[in-house]
Design an enzyme around this catalytic site. Sequence first.
Site, mmCIF file in Angstrom:
data_model
loop_
_atom_site.group_PDB
_atom_site.id
_atom_site.type_symbol
_atom_site.label_atom_id
_atom_site.label_comp_id
_atom_site.label_asym_id
_atom_site.label_seq_id
_atom_site.Cartn_x
_atom_site.Cartn_y
_atom_site.Cartn_z
ATOM 1 N N LYS A 14 39.228 44.635 45.012
ATOM 2 C CA LYS A 14 39.190 46.110 45.072
ATOM 3 C C LYS A 14 37.769 46.603 45.366
ATOM 4 O O LYS A 14 37.563 47.427 46.247
ATOM 5 C CB LYS A 14 39.694 46.717 43.745
ATOM 6 C CG LYS A 14 41.098 46.293 43.362
ATOM 7 C CD LYS A 14 41.568 46.956 42.072
ATOM 8 C CE LYS A 14 40.767 46.570 40.849
ATOM 9 N NZ LYS A 14 40.978 45.173 40.383
ATOM 10 N N ARG A 89 44.231 52.347 35.139
ATOM 11 C CA ARG A 89 44.599 51.014 34.672
ATOM 12 C C ARG A 89 45.671 51.065 33.583
ATOM 13 O O ARG A 89 46.075 50.012 33.078
ATOM 14 C CB ARG A 89 43.362 50.324 34.102
ATOM 15 C CG ARG A 89 42.739 49.294 35.063
ATOM 16 C CD ARG A 89 41.468 48.780 34.416
ATOM 17 N NE ARG A 89 41.066 47.479 34.866
ATOM 18 C CZ ARG A 89 40.123 47.255 35.783
ATOM 19 N NH1 ARG A 89 39.548 48.246 36.405
ATOM 20 N NH2 ARG A 89 39.771 46.027 36.067
ATOM 21 N N ARG A 128 32.358 34.342 41.076
ATOM 22 C CA ARG A 128 31.524 35.533 40.971
ATOM 23 C C ARG A 128 30.575 35.394 39.779
ATOM 24 O O ARG A 128 29.424 35.794 39.840
ATOM 25 C CB ARG A 128 32.403 36.790 40.836
ATOM 26 C CG ARG A 128 31.612 38.081 40.869
ATOM 27 C CD ARG A 128 32.509 39.310 40.896
ATOM 28 N NE ARG A 128 33.144 39.523 39.604
ATOM 29 C CZ ARG A 128 34.047 40.483 39.366
ATOM 30 N NH1 ARG A 128 34.416 41.306 40.334
ATOM 31 N NH2 ARG A 128 34.578 40.620 38.168
ATOM 32 N N ARG A 134 27.535 39.102 35.078
ATOM 33 C CA ARG A 134 28.437 39.963 34.299
ATOM 34 C C ARG A 134 29.002 39.197 33.116
ATOM 35 O O ARG A 134 29.537 38.095 33.267
ATOM 36 C CB ARG A 134 29.588 40.450 35.190
ATOM 37 C CG ARG A 134 29.240 41.711 35.939
ATOM 38 C CD ARG A 134 30.312 42.102 36.902
ATOM 39 N NE ARG A 134 31.630 42.291 36.297
ATOM 40 C CZ ARG A 134 32.648 42.843 36.941
ATOM 41 N NH1 ARG A 134 32.502 43.274 38.176
ATOM 42 N NH2 ARG A 134 33.820 42.975 36.340
ATOM 43 N N ARG A 146 42.020 38.731 30.857
ATOM 44 C CA ARG A 146 42.035 39.924 31.714
ATOM 45 C C ARG A 146 43.307 39.967 32.562
ATOM 46 O O ARG A 146 43.876 41.028 32.786
ATOM 47 C CB ARG A 146 40.782 39.952 32.614
ATOM 48 C CG ARG A 146 39.506 40.137 31.812
ATOM 49 C CD ARG A 146 38.299 40.201 32.721
ATOM 50 N NE ARG A 146 38.350 41.408 33.515
ATOM 51 C CZ ARG A 146 37.777 41.557 34.699
ATOM 52 N NH1 ARG A 146 37.113 40.565 35.243
ATOM 53 N NH2 ARG A 146 37.863 42.685 35.343
HETATM 54 P P1 B4P Z 1 35.992 42.097 43.478
HETATM 55 O O1 B4P Z 1 36.065 42.901 44.734
HETATM 56 O O2 B4P Z 1 34.707 42.193 42.700
HETATM 57 O O3 B4P Z 1 37.216 42.367 42.504
HETATM 58 P P2 B4P Z 1 37.732 43.622 41.680
HETATM 59 O O4 B4P Z 1 39.188 43.629 41.904
HETATM 60 O O5 B4P Z 1 36.986 44.868 42.053
HETATM 61 O O6 B4P Z 1 37.257 43.248 40.193
HETATM 62 P P3 B4P Z 1 37.381 43.674 38.684
HETATM 63 O O7 B4P Z 1 38.781 44.079 38.399
HETATM 64 O O8 B4P Z 1 36.797 42.513 37.990
HETATM 65 O O9 B4P Z 1 36.417 44.814 38.249
HETATM 66 P P4 B4P Z 1 36.202 46.153 37.403
HETATM 67 O O10 B4P Z 1 34.765 46.343 37.625
HETATM 68 O O11 B4P Z 1 37.155 47.198 37.890
HETATM 69 O O12 B4P Z 1 36.251 40.585 43.912
HETATM 70 C C1 B4P Z 1 36.148 39.537 42.975
HETATM 71 C C2 B4P Z 1 35.425 38.351 43.608
HETATM 72 O O13 B4P Z 1 36.182 37.838 44.709
HETATM 73 C C3 B4P Z 1 34.056 38.713 44.184
HETATM 74 O O14 B4P Z 1 33.143 37.674 43.881
HETATM 75 C C4 B4P Z 1 34.291 38.783 45.693
HETATM 76 O O15 B4P Z 1 33.147 38.410 46.430
HETATM 77 C C5 B4P Z 1 35.418 37.754 45.892
HETATM 78 N N1 B4P Z 1 36.316 38.120 46.996
HETATM 79 C C6 B4P Z 1 36.720 39.361 47.336
HETATM 80 N N2 B4P Z 1 37.558 39.295 48.398
HETATM 81 C C7 B4P Z 1 37.694 37.961 48.699
HETATM 82 C C8 B4P Z 1 38.447 37.246 49.702
HETATM 83 N N3 B4P Z 1 39.205 37.877 50.589
HETATM 84 N N4 B4P Z 1 38.372 35.895 49.687
HETATM 85 C C9 B4P Z 1 37.602 35.248 48.789
HETATM 86 N N5 B4P Z 1 36.852 35.869 47.844
HETATM 87 C C10 B4P Z 1 36.900 37.213 47.799
HETATM 88 O O16 B4P Z 1 36.509 45.956 35.833
HETATM 89 C C11 B4P Z 1 35.641 45.394 34.856
HETATM 90 C C12 B4P Z 1 36.059 45.729 33.404
HETATM 91 O O17 B4P Z 1 35.732 47.124 33.106
HETATM 92 C C13 B4P Z 1 37.551 45.644 33.026
HETATM 93 O O18 B4P Z 1 37.965 44.346 32.658
HETATM 94 C C14 B4P Z 1 37.664 46.648 31.832
HETATM 95 O O19 B4P Z 1 37.232 46.071 30.631
HETATM 96 C C15 B4P Z 1 36.697 47.734 32.216
HETATM 97 N N6 B4P Z 1 37.387 48.842 32.939
HETATM 98 C C16 B4P Z 1 37.181 49.196 34.238
HETATM 99 N N7 B4P Z 1 37.963 50.227 34.574
HETATM 100 C C17 B4P Z 1 38.698 50.527 33.477
HETATM 101 C C18 B4P Z 1 39.727 51.495 33.220
HETATM 102 N N8 B4P Z 1 40.154 52.346 34.172
HETATM 103 N N9 B4P Z 1 40.281 51.542 31.973
HETATM 104 C C19 B4P Z 1 39.872 50.702 31.028
HETATM 105 N N10 B4P Z 1 38.919 49.768 31.197
HETATM 106 C C20 B4P Z 1 38.327 49.672 32.424
#
Ligand code: B4P
Length: 192
Positions: A14, A89, A128, A134, A146
């Site tokens: 995302k 979420r 990552r 992190r 998670r």
């Molecule tokens: P990302 O792009 O970083 O993944 P994400 O889905 O955004 O991550 P996440 O869900 O962890 O984050 P958030 O900050 O929202 O990709 C992951 C990895 O994969 C990266 O290293 C990237 O380089 C690699 N990648 C991407 N695309 C690829 C591909 N095509 N092929 C190979 N590799 C690839 O959440 C963090 C925490 O914050 C949560 O757990 C929660 O505790 C809290 N939080 C956030 N929002 C919240 C909410 N609305 N309510 C409650 N808690 C919340």
Amino acid sequence: MYNLILFGPPGSGKGTQSEKLVEKYGLIHLSTGDLLRRERALKTPLGIEAQQFVDKGQLVPDEVVIGMISSALDNNSEARGFLFDGFPRTVAQAEALDRLLELKKSEISQVLFLEVNEEELIQRLVNRGKTSGRSDDADENIQRKRQEVYKNETLPVAAHYSKSKKVTQINGMGSIDEIFSRLTGQIEKKIN
Ligand code: B4P
């Protein structure tokens, strides 16, 4: 206004895709994960409280993230549209977002759901963790936690928006550019 939710499990890409999409379409990027990490870096009371949940792989309480999104919407009243990344979420967050947008005479235009299998998700997050610093990336048990929280608390958000036929599934496996082009193909059908 065009308002997009980029939906999917932790590690589905995302954040990665959001950066490219906001650049292409000029949307305001609202990532609750990024907002929480900023609060933590500034050592605000909100950031310190939220971190206890993040470190355990749990969700931060709804009222905290809803408050952050509400202020961000108010601070960007002239926006062409918003890209919501990692929010909503929970169903309670989705209902709150629907109400906030209604007050602005707007609504969610589209929900694009990135689908990636669980082993690939764990692999991406563990990778990552080698460079991100992190705390929630640090170990595989937290990653599994998670994914479990996602299935129980976040997946029902897709059902919430399916009722109004807003959800489109996107294959989230493949190269970053391939996935980006799948997403833009869907966005072009709705954005004007
Ligand atoms: P990302 O792009 O970083 O993944 P994400 O889905 O955004 O991550 P996440 O869900 O962890 O984050 P958030 O900050 O929202 O990709 C992951 C990895 O994969 C990266 O290293 C990237 O380089 C690699 N990648 C991407 N695309 C690829 C591909 N095509 N092929 C190979 N590799 C690839 O959440 C963090 C925490 O914050 C949560 O757990 C929660 O505790 C809290 N939080 C956030 N929002 C919240 C909410 N609305 N309510 C409650 N808690 C919340």
